[in-house]
Write a protein that holds these residues in place. Sequence first.
Motif, PDB file in Angstrom:
ATOM      1  N   PRO A  24      17.323  -2.366   0.454  1.00  0.00           N
ATOM      2  CA  PRO A  24      17.176  -1.191   1.323  1.00  0.00           C
ATOM      3  C   PRO A  24      16.086  -0.223   0.851  1.00  0.00           C
ATOM      4  CG  PRO A  24      19.495  -1.609   0.866  1.00  0.00           C
ATOM      5  CD  PRO A  24      18.700  -2.511  -0.035  1.00  0.00           C
ATOM      6  N   GLU A  25      15.948  -0.049  -0.471  1.00  0.00           N
ATOM      7  CA  GLU A  25      14.879   0.812  -0.993  1.00  0.00           C
ATOM      8  C   GLU A  25      13.513   0.240  -0.650  1.00  0.00           C
ATOM      9  OE1 GLU A  25      14.962   1.729  -5.187  1.00  0.00           O
ATOM     10  OE2 GLU A  25      17.141   1.864  -5.127  1.00  0.00           O
ATOM     11  N   ALA A  27      12.702  -1.771   1.762  1.00  0.00           N
ATOM     12  CA  ALA A  27      12.458  -1.681   3.210  1.00  0.00           C
ATOM     13  C   ALA A  27      12.018  -0.261   3.583  1.00  0.00           C
ATOM     14  CB  ALA A  27      13.716  -2.076   3.979  1.00  0.00           C
ATOM     15  N   LEU A  28      12.677   0.738   3.026  1.00  0.00           N
ATOM     16  CA  LEU A  28      12.299   2.122   3.307  1.00  0.00           C
ATOM     17  C   LEU A  28      10.911   2.419   2.765  1.00  0.00           C
ATOM     18  CD1 LEU A  28      12.751   4.961   4.335  1.00  0.00           C
ATOM     19  CD2 LEU A  28      14.093   5.434   2.257  1.00  0.00           C
ATOM     20  N   GLU A  31       8.315   0.941   5.014  1.00  0.00           N
ATOM     21  CA  GLU A  31       8.170   1.700   6.260  1.00  0.00           C
ATOM     22  C   GLU A  31       7.444   3.018   6.022  1.00  0.00           C
ATOM     23  OE1 GLU A  31       8.364   2.751  10.264  1.00  0.00           O
ATOM     24  OE2 GLU A  31       8.525   0.809   9.264  1.00  0.00           O
ATOM     25  N   VAL A  66      18.503   6.511  -1.884  1.00  0.00           N
ATOM     26  CA  VAL A  66      19.071   5.466  -1.037  1.00  0.00           C
ATOM     27  C   VAL A  66      20.383   5.064  -1.702  1.00  0.00           C
ATOM     28  CG1 VAL A  66      18.731   3.194  -0.005  1.00  0.00           C
ATOM     29  CG2 VAL A  66      16.756   4.700  -0.365  1.00  0.00           C
ATOM     30  N   GLU A 118      22.507   2.732   2.337  1.00  0.00           N
ATOM     31  CA  GLU A 118      21.829   1.438   2.286  1.00  0.00           C
ATOM     32  C   GLU A 118      21.902   0.694   3.613  1.00  0.00           C
ATOM     33  OE1 GLU A 118      23.524  -1.408  -0.435  1.00  0.00           O
ATOM     34  OE2 GLU A 118      25.551  -0.949   0.204  1.00  0.00           O
ATOM     35  N   ALA A 122      15.644   1.041   8.131  1.00  0.00           N
ATOM     36  CA  ALA A 122      14.513   1.654   7.438  1.00  0.00           C
ATOM     37  C   ALA A 122      13.762   2.622   8.349  1.00  0.00           C
ATOM     38  CB  ALA A 122      13.568   0.579   6.911  1.00  0.00           C
TER      39      ALA A 122
END
Length: 137
Positions: A24-25, A27-28, A31, A66, A118, A122
């Motif tokens: 998740p980190e 992906a963010l 983005e 996150v 999470e 994103a």
Amino acid sequence: MPHPTTDAATSARMSRQRRADTAPELALRRELHRRGARFFVDRAPLPKMRRRADIVFPRRKVAVFVDGCFWHSCPEHATSPKNNAEFWAEKLAGNVVRDRDTDARLTAAGWTVVRVWEHEAAESAADLVFSALTSEV
């Protein structure tokens, strides 16, 4: 070495959990980068503060966390382990207390704190970050 009340399999599984650079980190960060943002990764926003934000914009004083659903007790997805239930309840509650303390310390120092779960997309997480970056404090 496993915790005295944790079985070896659980200890091994938990030791493989990433502290940084989780999916998740990443992906963010991808983005945010795609949208032109530049930032620091896994950095303590304040000197002498042993807590690290996942993404930091020091000039704008924005710290992004996150939060994992398990570790930070997500209201939608939190689970309570059955083995060593008391230990885990204390551990996870302590994480939440520390999160609130971190938020308060950073806010008192003039920072904006953005916390995303999470499980959040994103794109919507990046919207929250950009909202914090563009708002006047």
